[in-house]
Every structure is written in structure tokens, then in C-alpha cells.
Design a protein around this motif. Structure first.
Motif, PDB file in Angstrom:
ATOM      1  N   ASP A 152       0.731  52.663  44.282  1.00 32.71           N
ATOM      2  CA  ASP A 152       2.304  52.682  43.851  1.00 32.71           C
ATOM      3  C   ASP A 152       2.204  52.556  42.303  1.00 32.71           C
ATOM      4  OD1 ASP A 152       3.159  52.445  46.513  1.00 32.71           O
ATOM      5  OD2 ASP A 152       3.284  50.192  46.437  1.00 32.71           O
ATOM      6  N   ASP A 153       0.928  52.283  41.649  1.00 32.05           N
ATOM      7  CA  ASP A 153       1.040  52.156  40.343  1.00 32.05           C
ATOM      8  C   ASP A 153       0.655  53.352  39.467  1.00 32.05           C
ATOM      9  OD1 ASP A 153       2.148  49.548  40.583  1.00 32.05           O
ATOM     10  OD2 ASP A 153      -0.119  48.637  40.579  1.00 32.05           O
ATOM     11  N   ASN A 155       1.610  56.390  38.589  1.00 29.47           N
ATOM     12  CA  ASN A 155       2.625  56.997  37.721  1.00 29.47           C
ATOM     13  C   ASN A 155       2.458  56.314  36.335  1.00 29.47           C
ATOM     14  OD1 ASN A 155       3.116  59.164  39.211  1.00 29.47           O
ATOM     15  ND2 ASN A 155       4.776  58.043  40.280  1.00 29.47           N
ATOM     16  N   LYS A 156       2.508  54.825  36.425  1.00 27.37           N
ATOM     17  CA  LYS A 156       2.353  54.247  35.074  1.00 27.37           C
ATOM     18  C   LYS A 156       0.882  54.469  34.540  1.00 27.37           C
ATOM     19  CE  LYS A 156       4.730  50.325  37.334  1.00 27.37           C
ATOM     20  NZ  LYS A 156       4.390  49.127  38.185  1.00 27.37           N
ATOM     21  N   VAL A 157      -0.135  54.308  35.309  1.00 20.86           N
ATOM     22  CA  VAL A 157      -1.347  54.816  34.823  1.00 20.86           C
ATOM     23  C   VAL A 157      -1.577  56.122  34.304  1.00 20.86           C
ATOM     24  CG1 VAL A 157      -3.788  54.841  35.334  1.00 20.86           C
ATOM     25  CG2 VAL A 157      -2.345  53.034  36.299  1.00 20.86           C
ATOM     26  N   LYS A 159       0.822  57.833  32.951  1.00 24.38           N
ATOM     27  CA  LYS A 159       1.699  57.849  31.548  1.00 24.38           C
ATOM     28  C   LYS A 159       0.860  57.151  30.653  1.00 24.38           C
ATOM     29  CE  LYS A 159       5.972  56.672  29.698  1.00 24.38           C
ATOM     30  NZ  LYS A 159       7.194  57.315  29.616  1.00 24.38           N
ATOM     31  N   ALA A 160       0.306  55.810  30.898  1.00 17.75           N
ATOM     32  CA  ALA A 160      -0.323  55.274  30.113  1.00 17.75           C
ATOM     33  C   ALA A 160      -1.673  55.995  29.374  1.00 17.75           C
ATOM     34  CB  ALA A 160      -0.901  53.753  30.588  1.00 17.75           C
ATOM     35  N   GLN A 162      -1.936  59.371  29.561  1.00 22.81           N
ATOM     36  CA  GLN A 162      -1.516  60.761  29.010  1.00 22.81           C
ATOM     37  C   GLN A 162      -1.961  61.263  27.634  1.00 22.81           C
ATOM     38  OE1 GLN A 162       2.314  61.583  29.626  1.00 22.81           O
ATOM     39  NE2 GLN A 162       2.354  63.702  30.370  1.00 22.81           N
TER      40      GLN A 162
END
Length: 177
Positions: A152-153, A155-157, A159-160, A162
Motif C-alpha cells: 500500500d506504500d 507508490n510513496k516510496v 516517488k521518494a 525517483q
């Protein structure tokens, strides 16, 4: 005829006992290997917690690799020792405690591979690797430390990381086959 039948039954009995005994021995050896490998890995992690540089690196084979969580962290034993020495010299390197571990054994009983979940300062991590029995001691040949990311996390990772991933890729030489 009756004597032949009796001999046949005795023969079958010996074969059955022999096969059963071999299976029991194999199971005992697997348990013994699991216990010894698990003990070696637990002691390896404790050596880092206690900043015991010699015990920590003596568990690794002379030809071994440690892969860390950063994309650039792929170290030979010599490189990993140089990186780690300042941490050990401060009296505490890192504290990883196994939560669970799966150990897989090859047919010879001299090579194992494993995965483990670890409680660390980074949260839950996964360690995986290969050990080989050398001179009656289990030595780490290859170890990979990974940070676990809940699905669930992710996508945040993504982005962080990238920006750093982009910089890392732009500085890497292309693979040559």
C-alpha cells in the motif's frame, strides 16, 4: 516353500527398516543443519550488535559479498570491512534481530540459502543469502539486506526515491554482454 516365504519376509523387513532409518537420519541432519546455520546467523548479528569486528567478519567467507540497501552497496568482504570498521570502532555497529527465518538445504548438506525478516533501526528488513560449510564451519558467501515496503506504500516510496534512482542510473556504465 515356507522357508523361502519366511526369508522373503525377513528380507522385506530389513529393507523397510533400512529405508526408515535413512529417512530418520536425513531428517535429523536437516534439523541439525538448520540449528547450526541459524546459530551462525544469530551470532553474526550479535557480533554486530556487540561491535565484535573479528567475530562478525570471521563468519563471512574470504570470498564473500554483502549487498546493502543502497543501490551502490555491493561490497566484497574487504570493501565491507573498510566501510564497517568505523562503526565497530565506536562500540556498536548495528542491531539486527531475526524475527523469523527460512533455511533451504542443497542435496549435499554443504550449501544453504535462506531468507529472514529482521527487526532493525530501519524497521522490518529482509536478509537473504547463501552459506557454505567450509572446514566444518558455516561461512556466509553472499548476503543481501533489503528494506521491506508494504504494498500500500510502494507508490510513496517510488516517488521518494525517483530523483536518486535517476542520478544513479545516469552515472552507471551500461552492461556489456
Amino acid at each position: 516353500m515356507k522357508n523361502n516365504y519366511s526369508l522373503y519376509l525377513i528380507f522385506l523387513l530389513f529393507i523397510t527398516i533400512g529405508c526408515t532409518k535413512k529417512k530418520e537420519t536425513l531428517t535429523i541432519n536437516q534439523k541439525e543443519i538448520n540449528n547450526k546455520v541459524s546459530s551462525a546467523l544469530d551470532n553474526w548479528h550479535k557480533a554486530a550488535t556487540n561491535a565484535n569486528f573479528d567475530n562478525y567478519f570471521n563468519t563471512m567467507d574470504s570470498i564473500s559479498v554483502f549487498v546493502g540497501t543502497d543501490a551502490g552497496e555491493v561490497w566484497t568482504k574487504k570493501q565491507f570491512k573498510a566501510f564497517s570498521k568505523p562503526y565497530f570502532d565506536k562500540g556498536k555497529a548495528w542491531d539486527f534481530t531475526a524475527i523469523n527465518r527460512n533455511i533451504y538445504i542443497d542435496e549435499s548438506g554443504k550449501i544453504v540459502w535462506f531468507d529472514e525478516l529482521l527487526n532493525t533501526w530501519m524497521g522490518i528488513c529482509r536478509g537473504s543469502g547463501v552459506l557454505k560449510k567450509i572446514n566444518n564451519q558455516w561461512k556466509i558467501k553472499h548476503y543481501v539486506l533489503s528494506v521491506t515496503v508494504p504494498n500500500d506504500d510502494i507508490n510513496k516510496v517510488i516517488k521518494a526515491k525517483q530523483r536518486n534512482d535517476s542520478l544513479f542510473i545516469s552515472n552507471k556504465k551500461p552492461l556489456v554482454n
